[in-house]
Design a protein around this motif. Sequence first.
Motif, mmCIF file in Angstrom:
data_model
loop_
_atom_site.group_PDB
_atom_site.id
_atom_site.type_symbol
_atom_site.label_atom_id
_atom_site.label_comp_id
_atom_site.label_asym_id
_atom_site.label_seq_id
_atom_site.Cartn_x
_atom_site.Cartn_y
_atom_site.Cartn_z
ATOM 1 N N THR A 113 -19.355 44.689 7.500
ATOM 2 C CA THR A 113 -19.823 43.696 6.529
ATOM 3 C C THR A 113 -18.991 43.741 5.259
ATOM 4 O OG1 THR A 113 -22.066 43.858 7.422
ATOM 5 C CG2 THR A 113 -21.830 42.926 5.215
ATOM 6 N N ALA A 158 -21.944 49.010 10.886
ATOM 7 C CA ALA A 158 -22.298 47.645 10.502
ATOM 8 C C ALA A 158 -22.010 47.403 9.020
ATOM 9 C CB ALA A 158 -23.772 47.379 10.800
ATOM 10 N N LEU A 159 -22.293 48.390 8.185
ATOM 11 C CA LEU A 159 -22.011 48.272 6.753
ATOM 12 C C LEU A 159 -20.508 48.154 6.516
ATOM 13 C CD1 LEU A 159 -22.886 48.284 3.804
ATOM 14 C CD2 LEU A 159 -22.859 50.783 3.896
ATOM 15 N N ALA A 195 -15.525 42.265 6.064
ATOM 16 C CA ALA A 195 -15.583 40.807 6.224
ATOM 17 C C ALA A 195 -15.736 40.123 4.870
ATOM 18 C CB ALA A 195 -16.738 40.426 7.148
ATOM 19 N N ALA A 196 -16.563 40.679 3.998
ATOM 20 C CA ALA A 196 -16.747 40.100 2.666
ATOM 21 C C ALA A 196 -15.454 40.174 1.855
ATOM 22 C CB ALA A 196 -17.875 40.818 1.943
#
Length: 70
Positions: free
Chosen positions: A25, A21-22, A28-29
């Motif tokens: 994220t 998940a990290l 995506a950022a």
Amino acid sequence: MKTQWKELSQVRRCMIVAAGALQMTLQAAALRDIARRSPAQVNGSKAGWVAASFINFAGPLAYFAKGRKK
């Protein structure tokens, strides 16, 4: 012999899911930031940084550290 998912402890499974998940994220950022910046605001090629963002944690972290101009 490889360990199967069902053989992992609950803690280990949670750590793997959290790391995934990290990673998603961060990527995506980075992709969002690259898309919003003009080429003049990025060190190097935007396409190169997009490709680099797919390299696990190293790509997005490198982009945030070196890819953006101040």
